[in-house]
Design an enzyme around this catalytic site. Structure first.
Site, PDB file in Angstrom:
ATOM      1  N   GLY A 295      -3.831  84.973  76.337  1.00  0.00           N
ATOM      2  CA  GLY A 295      -3.160  84.973  77.627  1.00  0.00           C
ATOM      3  C   GLY A 295      -1.658  84.841  77.480  1.00  0.00           C
ATOM      4  O   GLY A 295      -1.120  83.731  77.601  1.00  0.00           O
ATOM      5  N   TYR A 296      -0.983  85.930  77.186  1.00  0.00           N
ATOM      6  CA  TYR A 296       0.472  85.932  77.041  1.00  0.00           C
ATOM      7  C   TYR A 296       1.121  86.676  78.206  1.00  0.00           C
ATOM      8  O   TYR A 296       1.804  86.096  79.025  1.00  0.00           O
ATOM      9  CB  TYR A 296       0.878  86.589  75.717  1.00  0.00           C
ATOM     10  CG  TYR A 296       0.977  85.651  74.534  1.00  0.00           C
ATOM     11  CD1 TYR A 296       0.215  84.498  74.449  1.00  0.00           C
ATOM     12  CD2 TYR A 296       1.828  85.934  73.470  1.00  0.00           C
ATOM     13  CE1 TYR A 296       0.304  83.642  73.361  1.00  0.00           C
ATOM     14  CE2 TYR A 296       1.934  85.093  72.372  1.00  0.00           C
ATOM     15  CZ  TYR A 296       1.171  83.946  72.324  1.00  0.00           C
ATOM     16  OH  TYR A 296       1.268  83.113  71.238  1.00  0.00           O
TER      17      TYR A 296
ATOM     18  N   THR B  49      -6.955  91.559  76.528  1.00  0.00           N
ATOM     19  CA  THR B  49      -7.972  92.329  75.810  1.00  0.00           C
ATOM     20  C   THR B  49      -9.237  91.507  75.607  1.00  0.00           C
ATOM     21  O   THR B  49      -9.182  90.364  75.150  1.00  0.00           O
ATOM     22  CB  THR B  49      -7.423  92.781  74.453  1.00  0.00           C
ATOM     23  OG1 THR B  49      -6.208  93.494  74.655  1.00  0.00           O
ATOM     24  CG2 THR B  49      -8.426  93.664  73.727  1.00  0.00           C
TER      25      THR B  49
ATOM     26  N   GLU C  91       0.138  88.589  64.673  1.00  0.00           N
ATOM     27  CA  GLU C  91      -0.294  89.710  65.500  1.00  0.00           C
ATOM     28  C   GLU C  91       0.276  91.008  64.968  1.00  0.00           C
ATOM     29  O   GLU C  91      -0.384  92.048  64.985  1.00  0.00           O
ATOM     30  CB  GLU C  91       0.150  89.505  66.951  1.00  0.00           C
ATOM     31  CG  GLU C  91      -0.275  90.656  67.864  1.00  0.00           C
ATOM     32  CD  GLU C  91       0.211  90.496  69.291  1.00  0.00           C
ATOM     33  OE1 GLU C  91      -0.333  91.193  70.163  1.00  0.00           O
ATOM     34  OE2 GLU C  91       1.126  89.698  69.531  1.00  0.00           O
TER      35      GLU C  91
END
Length: 400
Positions: A129-130, A163, A246
């Site tokens: 959750g960014y 996602t 990431e």
């Protein structure tokens, strides 16, 4: 500069190939080859993760005491390269490769003991959750509020482009705990169970007709402050650390080489006015350009590997590799779409996903071309937008 692998490393490569030959079934290879989204299908990824956990190879970068392999940087690279060449499904990285390193560095003993084993076993499935509406590349402008209430935080707001939120049972979030001062201050990193009352997941269906991303809404969601990772208001530092993982991973050149081989096969099968595309100089030259760029990317990966093997940081190589690999991948997808010609008009993969497999629309090799082309357009943005990466390169490499 000599980039030859040692005999010990080549022996390790043989071991990895033998393992893949034994454990990676034809059905798994086929399912992975038909994957058109960024992440593999959940069930496929979890089945492969179970096999790797049994072997002890699921999390090469974790500390040995938590299940890591103790491999050298070169062995990790070889493993990533060989799994890419074998078309093995990728493991879902959100927990294993992104959150786990954060917990190793910033997590409490209780958090490590609780979350890491469940992450490895597959009991917990994580999402990130960014991004928020209006806060994507400019992530420090995020507004989702977390207000302290006794031993808890109360969360209100939303996250977007989340996602696999439709599968996840946990989400790690950046939340706003203080609005005073500069935007980077006052952000806190929280671990949130998706079953908490007040969380709602709404699907976002992409242009490629995939349900891969979602918007997640938080309405008075109560989360224990014990779920905070790192100090309150210092989540920006934690978030930047996570983004290093990431945007890393390596092995991009090997994956692109597999995709290039697929492109060449299509070019040999498809014709223009009776001449195979492979024999048309202009088309073949475009493939050759992509091959040259992929070889250059491979050389860059080996240079980065050499630095890592010496205990040095990768430097700006991850930003360079990210932009270059995305550009090459999009170029390959574009040529595939041109090559299959009218077979790219129907969304063949969507048709087959809905159970209409016979008669197939066009040849088998055309099935994934359109959705992959459409999905890959987003690669310029996720994991660090192209413009952001260029800014990093300009600052670190060019000194601007």
């Amino acid at each position: 500069m000599d980039f030859a692998f040692s005999r010990e490393d080549e022996a390790f490569r043989d071991e990895v190939r033998a393992f893949l030959d034994e454990k990676l079934t034809p059905s798994m290879r086929e399912a992975a080859a038909r994957t058109t989204t960024v992440f593999a299908d959940r069930d496929l990824a979890m089945a492969w993760q179970k096999i790797l956990v049994e072997k002890g190879w699921a999390v090469p970068s974790w500390p040995v005491e938590h299940g890591g392999t103790g491999w050298s940087a070169t062995q990790k690279y070889i493993f990533g390269e060989e799994t890419a060449r074998a078309s093995a499904p990728g493991l879902i990285p959100l927990g294993l490769r992104m959150l786990a390193p954060v917990l190793f560095k910033y997590g409490t003993g209780e958090q490590k003991a609780h979350y890491l084993p469940r992450m490895l076993s597959g009991e917990h499935y994580w999402c990130q959750g960014y991004s928020e509406p209006g806060s994507g590349s400019d992530l420090s402008s995020l507004k989702m509020a977390a207000v302290s209430d006794g031993d808890d935080y109360i969360l209100n707001g939303s996250k977007i482009w989340t996602t696999h939120a439709q599968f996840a049972d946990h989400i790690f979030c950046l939340v706003r705990t203080d609005s005073s001062g500069k935007p980077q201050h006052g952000i806190t990193f929280l671990l949130v169970p998706m079953a908490a009352p007040g969380i709602k997941v709404e699907p976002i269906i992409t242009l490629a007709a995939d349900h891969e991303v979602n918007q997640v809404f938080f309405d008075d969601v109560r989360v224990p402050q014990a779920n905070r990772v790192g100090p309150e208001h210092q989540g920006w530092t934690v978030a930047k650390y996570l983004l290093e993982f990431e945007r890393g991973g390596g092995g991009a050149a090997a994956r692109l080489q597999v995709s290039l081989d697929h492109l060449k096969a299509i070019a040999r099968a498809e014709s223009l006015n009776g001449t195979p595309l492979w024999e048309i100089p202009s088309f073949r030259a475009r493939i050759s350009t992509l091959e040259i760029r992929t070889e250059a990317l491979l050389l860059t990966e080996h240079q980065t590997l050499a630095r890592l093997s010496r205990g040095e940081s990768p430097g700006p190589g991850s930003s360079l590799a990210k932009n270059v690999s995305v550009d090459i991948g999009q170029g390959i997808d574009e040529l595939k779409l041109e090559a299959v010609q009218h077979y790219g008009l129907p969304h063949a993969n969507l048709i087959s996903m809905n159970g209409f497999n016979e008669p197939r629309v066009g040849p088998d090799y055309a099935e994934t071309v359109t959705p992959r082309y459409l999905n890959s357009r987003a690669a310029s943005i996720f994991g660090g937008a192209r413009e952001v990466q260029k800014n990093i390169i300009a600052k670190v490499v060019l000194g601007l």
